[in-house]
Design an enzyme around this catalytic site. Structure first.
Site, PDB file in Angstrom:
ATOM      1  N   ASN A  47       1.525  19.531 -44.853  1.00 44.09           N
ATOM      2  CA  ASN A  47       0.151  19.862 -44.503  1.00 44.09           C
ATOM      3  C   ASN A  47      -0.712  18.618 -44.695  1.00 44.09           C
ATOM      4  O   ASN A  47      -0.750  18.043 -45.780  1.00 44.09           O
ATOM      5  CB  ASN A  47      -0.385  21.002 -45.364  1.00 44.09           C
TER       6      ASN A  47
ATOM      7  N   ALA B  76      -2.085  -5.629  -1.303  1.00 45.57           N
ATOM      8  CA  ALA B  76      -2.674  -6.955  -1.536  1.00 45.57           C
ATOM      9  C   ALA B  76      -4.169  -7.012  -1.256  1.00 45.57           C
ATOM     10  O   ALA B  76      -4.771  -8.076  -1.317  1.00 45.57           O
ATOM     11  CB  ALA B  76      -1.954  -7.991  -0.673  1.00 45.57           C
TER      12      ALA B  76
ATOM     13  N   ARG C 166     -14.710  -2.425  -2.915  1.00 42.59           N
ATOM     14  CA  ARG C 166     -15.590  -1.295  -3.234  1.00 42.59           C
ATOM     15  C   ARG C 166     -15.395  -0.735  -4.644  1.00 42.59           C
ATOM     16  O   ARG C 166     -16.204   0.030  -5.138  1.00 42.59           O
ATOM     17  CB  ARG C 166     -15.408  -0.179  -2.190  1.00 42.59           C
TER      18      ARG C 166
HETATM   19  C1  UD1 Z   1      -7.156   1.829   6.200  1.00 37.10           C
HETATM   20  C2  UD1 Z   1      -7.026   2.004   7.716  1.00 37.10           C
HETATM   21  C3  UD1 Z   1      -7.796   3.263   8.116  1.00 37.10           C
HETATM   22  C4  UD1 Z   1      -7.269   4.452   7.363  1.00 37.10           C
HETATM   23  C5  UD1 Z   1      -7.270   4.218   5.847  1.00 37.10           C
HETATM   24  C6  UD1 Z   1      -6.495   5.332   5.157  1.00 37.10           C
HETATM   25  C7  UD1 Z   1      -6.808  -0.231   8.699  1.00 37.10           C
HETATM   26  C8  UD1 Z   1      -7.495  -1.284   9.465  1.00 37.10           C
HETATM   27  N1  UD1 Z   1      -7.537   0.856   8.396  1.00 37.10           N
HETATM   28  O1  UD1 Z   1      -8.530   1.610   5.934  1.00 37.10           O
HETATM   29  O2  UD1 Z   1      -7.664   3.477   9.508  1.00 37.10           O
HETATM   30  O3  UD1 Z   1      -8.033   5.600   7.683  1.00 37.10           O
HETATM   31  O4  UD1 Z   1      -6.643   2.969   5.526  1.00 37.10           O
HETATM   32  O5  UD1 Z   1      -6.601   5.284   3.761  1.00 37.10           O
HETATM   33  O6  UD1 Z   1      -5.640  -0.356   8.399  1.00 37.10           O
HETATM   34  N2  UD1 Z   1      -4.240  -4.328   2.147  1.00 37.10           N
HETATM   35  C9  UD1 Z   1      -3.446  -5.458   2.052  1.00 37.10           C
HETATM   36  N3  UD1 Z   1      -3.869  -6.617   2.608  1.00 37.10           N
HETATM   37  C10 UD1 Z   1      -5.035  -6.711   3.279  1.00 37.10           C
HETATM   38  C11 UD1 Z   1      -5.848  -5.548   3.395  1.00 37.10           C
HETATM   39  C12 UD1 Z   1      -5.409  -4.380   2.829  1.00 37.10           C
HETATM   40  O7  UD1 Z   1      -2.366  -5.419   1.450  1.00 37.10           O
HETATM   41  O8  UD1 Z   1      -5.342  -7.794   3.756  1.00 37.10           O
HETATM   42  C13 UD1 Z   1      -3.793  -3.075   1.515  1.00 37.10           C
HETATM   43  C14 UD1 Z   1      -4.756  -2.584   0.462  1.00 37.10           C
HETATM   44  O9  UD1 Z   1      -4.375  -3.048  -0.820  1.00 37.10           O
HETATM   45  C15 UD1 Z   1      -4.636  -1.070   0.579  1.00 37.10           C
HETATM   46  C16 UD1 Z   1      -4.179  -0.836   2.001  1.00 37.10           C
HETATM   47  O10 UD1 Z   1      -3.733  -2.077   2.503  1.00 37.10           O
HETATM   48  O11 UD1 Z   1      -3.672  -0.551  -0.321  1.00 37.10           O
HETATM   49  C17 UD1 Z   1      -5.297  -0.276   2.875  1.00 37.10           C
HETATM   50  O12 UD1 Z   1      -6.363  -1.205   2.871  1.00 37.10           O
HETATM   51  P1  UD1 Z   1      -7.865  -0.732   2.724  1.00 37.10           P
HETATM   52  O13 UD1 Z   1      -8.732  -1.938   2.707  1.00 37.10           O
HETATM   53  O14 UD1 Z   1      -8.015   0.239   1.634  1.00 37.10           O
HETATM   54  O15 UD1 Z   1      -8.050  -0.009   4.143  1.00 37.10           O
HETATM   55  P2  UD1 Z   1      -9.107   1.097   4.534  1.00 37.10           P
HETATM   56  O16 UD1 Z   1     -10.401   0.460   4.820  1.00 37.10           O
HETATM   57  O17 UD1 Z   1      -9.087   2.205   3.552  1.00 37.10           O
HETATM   58 CA    CA Z   2      -8.091   2.513   1.586  1.00 36.91          CA
END
Ligand code: UD1
Ligand code: CA
Length: 423
Positions: free
Chosen positions: A344, A10, A15
């Site tokens: 062909n 979600a 980025r």
């Molecule tokens: C997260 C981890 C980090 C880890 C990395 C690995 C946390 C705080 N950090 O960081 O330690 O090294 O993943 O890839 O967990 N998502 C939701 N709802 C939200 C926020 C995120 O469903 O409110 C989902 C995103 O869609 C995604 C996943 O959770 O699929 C990870 O979120 P993302 O924002 O990518 O976390 P990172 O900053 O990569």
């Molecule tokens: Ca991530």
């Protein structure tokens, strides 16, 4: 051993700078989150709860074919901790919970199984799968105590001087006791640089509560990459396509130069087929045995090339079949076309399948000889064994065994018919 899975999908994916949800971007022809759900599905979890944002119908649709998937809605993306809370309040779980981010498409079932086995033996309420990438980048840092036990996960944006240099990082994949997690997830706070609920806080929380936290270093760091940027998306696509090509070569397909050939997931190719460089085979394409493809062939969705057939240089196909032993060797476009066996298709042949509003089909019978530069204005069919002259514009069906020429194409009438002879 039974378990349930939760996939977090979600997030905003800021980025990526995209209007499309991050988890729907394609990695070798398949949405990121579908890669994750399929890998998890192979381990036979009881349920797979996917956390999606409100109105993310497209994410639901992308996962429609995966068995046992259900959805929980996170109304606002307030962090991974909040996302897990949403999953746990939507679906009651009591055993082991495997938690995964929806943005790690390269994970493999074997590696997850190994991790779950580690967790089963660790005697901890939570286990984290960690890895050591070439550089720790934006990943959460794994902080261990003097004895080597995991103490906490510190996000890159919160890391102090001593912590940002830590090379071991969080994959975002955890095994935990679901009951314990449900009891603690509501206590996660937002006192961090991003003012978000971090699921990573569960590690230190469970440790302090005496429930135990463990960490397992993965032996396949390359499979744990998360996708947060377009560059990471491209890198994952390349790695995934390489897996597909390796598997095809393993099964007897010659790929002359894998580095310059793009093959997506779900492509089937028979043995002794040779694929020349700069060819693109999109997801779902099926190529038989002893075929030749490329160089520079573009085989799009719905293309079927039967045994011994050849789609050569600059031939593009979409929703089309090239029957056994047929050839379209140079500069052809076959869209919505059905080409029989032993035909062909001459250089520069084009099926004009679009009338500006709708797509129409072209049928080319067995053993036809389609002259160079023929334009087939669909819907149209060319009967078995027929010939079209070079540059013919075929606007009407051609009966079997006929020869048509010209613009628009008409049956060929031999000059001097009934009188002269050509001997
Ligand atoms: C997260 C981890 C980090 C880890 C990395 C690995 C946390 C705080 N950090 O960081 O330690 O090294 O993943 O890839 O967990 N998502 C939701 N709802 C939200 C926020 C995120 O469903 O409110 C989902 C995103 O869609 C995604 C996943 O959770 O699929 C990870 O979120 P993302 O924002 O990518 O976390 P990172 O900053 O990569
Ligand atoms: Ca991530």
């Amino acid at each position: 051993m039974g378990f349930d899975a939760v996939i977090l999908a979600a997030g905003r994916g800021v980025r990526m700078k995209s209007d499309l949800p991050k988890v729907l971007h394609a990695v070798a022809g398949k949405p990121v989150v579908l890669h994750v759900a399929e890998a998890v599905g192979r381990l036979n979890p009881g349920r797979i709860v996917v956390v999606v944002g409100p109105g993310q119908e497209a994410v639901r649709n992308a996962l429609a074919a995966v068995p046992r998937v259900e959805f929980a809605v996170q109304h606002e993306p307030r962090g991974t901790g909040d996302a897990l809370r949403c999953a746990l309040s939507a679906a009651r779980m009591t055993g082991t919970l495997l938690l995964l981010p929806g943005d790690t498409p390269l994970i493999r079932p074997e590696m997850l199984a190994e991790f779950m086995e580690f967790h089963a033996g660790a005697g901890a309420a939570i286990s984290v799968l960690t890895f050591i990438p070439p550089g720790p980048g934006r990943y959460g840092r794994i902080i261990r105590d003097e004895s080597g036990a995991i103490k906490a996960i510190v996000e890159a944006s919160d890391a102090g001087a001593g912590e940002s240099g830590v090379r071991e990082v969080n994959s975002g994949i955890y095994c935990m006791d679901a009951v314990c997690a449900a009891a603690m997830v509501g206590k996660i706070g937002t006192a961090n640089a991003q003012s978000e609920f971090y699921v990573t806080d569960l590690v230190s929380m469970m440790r302090h509560a005496g429930k135990g936290a463990a960490a397992h270093v993965s032996s396949c760091p390359g499979d744990l990459a998360g996708i947060n940027t377009r560059a990471e998306l491209a890198e994952a696509g390349r790695a995934m396509s390489a897996r597909v090509k390796d598997m095809l070569m393993e099964n007897g397909v010659t790929i002359v130069d894998p580095a310059s050939t793009w093959i997506e997931c779900g492509v089937e190719v028979g043995r002794d087929t040779v694929i020349w460089p700069f060819s693109v085979l999109r997801t779902g394409v099926r190529v038989g045995s002893r075929c030749r493809v490329g160089p520079f062939a573009h085989l799009r969705e719905g293309t079927v090339i039967e045994d011994g057939a050849e789609a050569g240089a600059f031939t593009e196909m979409k929703a089309s079949r090239l029957g056994k032993g047929s050839k379209a060797l140079h500069l052809a476009y076959l869209g919505d076309a059905d080409v029989g066996e032993g035909a062909n298709v001459g250089a520069g042949t084009i099926t004009a399948n679009f009338d500006g509003k709708r797509k129409h089909r072209t049928v080319i019978g067995d053993r036809c000889s389609i002259g160079s530069g023929t334009l087939l204005v669909a819907p149209v069919s060319v009967g078995e064994g027929s010939t079209t002259g070079a540059g013919a514009v075929v606007t009407r069906d051609v009966p079997p065994g006929a020869t048509v020429v010209g613009v628009p194409a008409r049956p060929l009438v031999k000059s001097g018919k009934g009188g002269g002879s050509d001997d």
